[in-house]
Design a protein around this motif. Sequence first.
Motif, short mmCIF file in Angstrom:
data_model
loop_
_atom_site.label_atom_id
_atom_site.label_comp_id
_atom_site.label_asym_id
_atom_site.label_seq_id
_atom_site.Cartn_x
_atom_site.Cartn_y
_atom_site.Cartn_z
N GLY A 159 3.37 5.91 -5.69
CA GLY A 159 3.25 5.89 -7.15
C GLY A 159 4.41 5.23 -7.87
O GLY A 159 4.50 5.31 -9.10
N LYS A 160 5.27 4.53 -7.14
CA LYS A 160 6.44 3.89 -7.75
C LYS A 160 6.23 2.39 -7.98
O LYS A 160 6.77 1.82 -8.92
N LEU A 161 5.46 1.77 -7.09
CA LEU A 161 5.26 0.32 -7.14
C LEU A 161 3.77 0.04 -7.17
O LEU A 161 3.09 0.00 -6.14
N GLU A 162 3.23 -0.17 -8.36
CA GLU A 162 1.80 -0.34 -8.52
C GLU A 162 1.34 -1.75 -8.15
O GLU A 162 0.29 -1.93 -7.56
N ARG A 163 2.12 -2.76 -8.49
CA ARG A 163 1.76 -4.15 -8.22
C ARG A 163 2.82 -4.80 -7.34
O ARG A 163 3.95 -4.33 -7.26
N SER A 164 2.45 -5.92 -6.71
CA SER A 164 3.41 -6.60 -5.84
C SER A 164 4.60 -7.13 -6.63
O SER A 164 5.72 -7.20 -6.11
N SER A 165 4.39 -7.50 -7.89
CA SER A 165 5.50 -8.01 -8.71
C SER A 165 6.53 -6.93 -9.00
O SER A 165 7.69 -7.23 -9.28
N ASP A 166 6.10 -5.64 -8.93
CA ASP A 166 7.04 -4.54 -9.19
C ASP A 166 8.12 -4.45 -8.11
O ASP A 166 9.18 -3.87 -8.33
N PHE A 167 7.85 -5.03 -6.93
CA PHE A 167 8.83 -4.97 -5.84
C PHE A 167 10.08 -5.76 -6.16
O PHE A 167 11.14 -5.50 -5.59
N PHE A 168 9.96 -6.72 -7.07
CA PHE A 168 11.07 -7.63 -7.32
C PHE A 168 11.75 -7.37 -8.66
O PHE A 168 12.53 -8.20 -9.13
N VAL A 169 11.49 -6.20 -9.23
CA VAL A 169 12.25 -5.75 -10.38
C VAL A 169 13.52 -5.09 -9.86
O VAL A 169 13.43 -4.16 -9.04
N PRO A 170 14.69 -5.54 -10.26
CA PRO A 170 15.94 -5.00 -9.69
C PRO A 170 16.04 -3.48 -9.73
O PRO A 170 16.56 -2.87 -8.78
N ALA A 171 15.54 -2.86 -10.78
CA ALA A 171 15.65 -1.40 -10.89
C ALA A 171 14.81 -0.68 -9.84
O ALA A 171 15.06 0.50 -9.55
N ASN A 172 13.81 -1.36 -9.27
CA ASN A 172 12.93 -0.74 -8.27
C ASN A 172 13.40 -0.95 -6.83
O ASN A 172 12.69 -0.59 -5.90
N LEU A 212 0.83 -1.21 0.00
CA LEU A 212 0.00 0.00 0.00
C LEU A 212 0.86 1.25 0.00
O LEU A 212 0.53 2.25 -0.66
N GLN A 213 1.99 1.21 0.75
CA GLN A 213 2.89 2.37 0.76
C GLN A 213 3.51 2.58 -0.61
O GLN A 213 3.66 3.72 -1.07
N GLY A 214 3.87 1.49 -1.30
CA GLY A 214 4.43 1.62 -2.65
C GLY A 214 3.44 2.21 -3.63
O GLY A 214 3.80 3.05 -4.48
N ARG A 215 2.17 1.81 -3.53
CA ARG A 215 1.15 2.40 -4.39
C ARG A 215 0.92 3.87 -4.06
O ARG A 215 0.68 4.69 -4.96
N LYS A 216 0.98 4.19 -2.79
CA LYS A 216 0.78 5.58 -2.38
C LYS A 216 1.87 6.48 -2.95
O LYS A 216 1.60 7.62 -3.36
#
Length: 430
Positions: free
Chosen positions: A15-28, A9-13
Amino acid sequence: MRETARVVLQGRKDGKLERSSDFFVPANFPHVIDAVQKVAGLDERTNIFKTPSLALKLGHNLKKVANVLECEAMISGDENTMHNERVFKQICKTRWSECISSHALRTMNEAKWNAPQLIHFAEDVRKMHLYLDTKRVECQRNLKEEAVKKNWAELAKITLCEVIIFNRRREGEVSKMPLNAFTLRDTSVTHPDVELALSELEKKLCKHFQRIEIKGKRGRKVPILLTPDMASSMELLVQTRRKCDVLDENPYMFGRPQTLNHFRGSDIICEMAQSCGAKHPGALSSTKLRKHVATMSKVLNLKDNEMDDLADFLGHDIRVHRQYYRLPEGTTQLAKISKVLLALERGQLSNFKGRNLDEISIDPEEKMSVDSGSDTEEEVDSTERDAATSFSRSPGMEETINNGCISLTFLRKRKSKLGKKVLQVVGTAL
């Protein structure tokens, strides 16, 4: 799941991490660090976390999620996801400690410095036991008169609290006690050959208590001792389970009526500690009681095998929990180490040669003598002057000096001041 959801929820707030899978992209990865720091309440000025334990838990949770996603990607043959998960775990291995763990651990350690140790008083424990005895009698009478779920739940809470407090057991272990652990308990008498090794009192104790075994931490078998009052309460609970709407499918001895769950021992202990009128109810918890009995075991003169038996009963490994089986660090330093410091300050440490800390007796209010020191110093100076003179006039002195063979043995037997005087004499002679 709730902890991990807070980060999502903090990542969506942000605006950088919209989905949970975005957390595991190395650039993020920098955005993941930022989200964890905000959820755990990091103060960027002091690098102190408001909730350091949450920061550590989130690190473990994210790594578990990464492992799950990697396994799913292996099954589906998704090479891109597999690559991202492996790279993410490698980055965590390298950078997570630097960005999160080190600050969280430092915050937790520093919070313990100079913190008062809340150790319960024997009077508080006694009050709680007396309160539980009174409530048990009342709840047993109510349940026998009217078998309803309210009365059953009250007696179950009282009995659960009694078993935890008496055995100094982890509350989760007793709360999850299966029903068959009690119904299938061993009620046979002690073997006559074994009783030969017991005293008369110990034989009576074997007949007084009942013993059951349950699963403890890490699947270890841990024992529980039941007094006759506890056993009678538990037998009454078993007899009235169906009448009080406790489901047959509920596997727990202390199950909640009309559910498949069990009562939580920590909540019940907190409730009883508040109700019994204890001066420090916060100190009456299962964890603090367990540490207290381990610490107070030092008051007894237990042998090594007896200490191992006590640790085994509590479900401790003496090698891992050794810090509990000793006096508190602050007490040890104030009461024992201070003796060494006082003796060093007064120059009396040699007076206690061959003694241990318990045998050293020194009065902290005793004043140091000043006169005796000056007299001793004058005597040493006089001795040094006489020895130096005798050394300079000794037979064969000139021959020894000329040959450059001044005896070091003589100098080693003298104090430093005498050595200096001897060297002065030698220099003059040369």
